[in-house]
Design a protein around this motif. Structure first.
Motif, PDB file in Angstrom:
ATOM      1  N   ASN A  61       0.826  -1.205   0.000  1.00  0.00           N
ATOM      2  CA  ASN A  61       0.000   0.000   0.000  1.00  0.00           C
ATOM      3  C   ASN A  61       0.861   1.257   0.000  1.00  0.00           C
ATOM      4  N   ALA A  65       0.450   4.334  -2.433  1.00  0.00           N
ATOM      5  CA  ALA A  65       0.042   5.581  -1.784  1.00  0.00           C
ATOM      6  C   ALA A  65       1.026   6.714  -2.047  1.00  0.00           C
ATOM      7  N   ALA A 258      -4.899   3.384  -0.956  1.00  0.00           N
ATOM      8  CA  ALA A 258      -3.907   4.424  -1.236  1.00  0.00           C
ATOM      9  C   ALA A 258      -4.435   5.808  -0.889  1.00  0.00           C
TER      10      ALA A 258
END
Length: 325
Positions: A61, A65, A258
């Motif tokens: 993630n 992100a 994200a």
């Protein structure tokens, strides 16, 4: 006009000061408090093995992100990161299974991710379309292409080389965690120490003033989306290395995670504001929350509910702080 032209760089420079801001500190406090709560009610939460596991799970993630943060800072949004990752994974895995060297296959996947992101940026910049609509359309398009190419079936036979890298450790720290740290450092330098980073902040903060000041708005947006696609593809390379297979449905709900990590970290969906450190902390918060809830045997749909509530809280907090500033 001269006053407006001076405003953009001055505002950008003020955001380039290399220090942890108050919002980052608040996010860090929130992480510490949450971990303290889980440590008290979830046995084994603070064990070394579990903490390393949280970091490793959060790394996927975090990659996505970080790219999403750059897009949000520029005033956009990218809902297509999951399908972009799936398409890149399918290409790289297909090349690997026919004998293409792993580094070249990975490079091809990253380039495809960048191209998918650049298409988003070009449609937004030159087509005059809203980021939400464009990336919603490419979300379906890229996912469909991944399914069509594979016939809906996973691609197996990922080489041992990639699997060893994705699952490897250095000094006890997972490779993916170290790679996230390196990418975050490079992203922070780019955002605070390069003209491109200054352009991102300026365009997201005030696009009209940026245009008057001569900022290359179209190239800046295309660059932001290309980097977002590259980060999604990089996350996909790590994931297929862990799993040993590339599935066309890979990356489902990645966009939600994200956006949540970026929002928790202080990125404003209005644009012009975001933090690399904050996004990393946001990704860890989400990873730790899910890990803790899993240890407590909380069902998955309650974890999804918690993620949605966190996004809403972060947006309300941003709205409140902007209104007070």
């Amino acid at each position: 006009m001269s006053t407006t032209m001076q405003t953009v760089p001055d505002q950008s420079r003020s955001l380039r000061v290399p220090r942890i801001n108050i919002r980052d500190f608040g996010t860090l406090i929130g992480l510490v408090l949450m971990m303290a709560i889980f440590a008290a009610i979830a046995p084994g939460f603070l064990s070394e093995r579990n903490l390393v596991n949280i970091l490793q799970q959060s790394s996927i993630n975090a990659f996505v992100a970080l790219g999403m943060t750059l897009v949000i800072i520029s005033g956009g949004i990218d809902l297509s990161v999951g399908p972009t990752a799936a398409l890149a994974a399918v290409l790289a895995a297909s090349l690997m299974t026919v004998g293409v060297p792993v580094p070249l296959a990975i490079l091809a996947g990253l380039v495809l991710g960048a191209l998918c992101g650049a298409v988003n940026g070009m449609l937004i910049s030159f087509g005059g379309l809203q980021p939400f609509i464009v990336t919603l359309g490419t979300l379906s398009t890229y996912r469909a292409l991944a399914l069509i190419v594979t016939g809906g079936n996973p691609i197996l036979g990922i080489p041992h080389t990639l699997r060893a890298i994705a699952n490897g450790r250095l000094l006890g720290i997972p490779t993916s965690v170290l790679l996230v740290g390196l990418v975050a450092i490079l992203a922070g330098i780019m955002l605070r120490r390069t003209p491109f980073g200054e352009y991102l902040l300026a365009v997201g903060g005030n696009e009209e003033a940026s245009h008057i000041a001569g900022v290359p708005i179209a190239l800046t947006k295309i660059g932001a989306y290309a980097l977002s696609g590259t980060m999604a593809a990089l996350a996909a390379m790590i994931l297929i290395g862990r799993l040993g297979a590339a599935e066309p449905i890979l990356g489902s709900s990645w966009e939600l995670d994200a956006i949540a990590a970026a929002a928790i970290g202080g990125a404003s969906l209005m644009g012009g504001k975001g933090s690399i450190i904050g996004t990393l902390l946001g990704a860890i918060i989400l990873g730790a929350m899910r890990n803790g809830l899993t240890l407590l045997n909380v069902q998955a749909f309650y974890q999804l509910l918690a993620t949605g509530l966190i996004i809403l809280f972060a947006m309300l907090l941003d709205r409140f702080t902007r209104g007070r500033s």
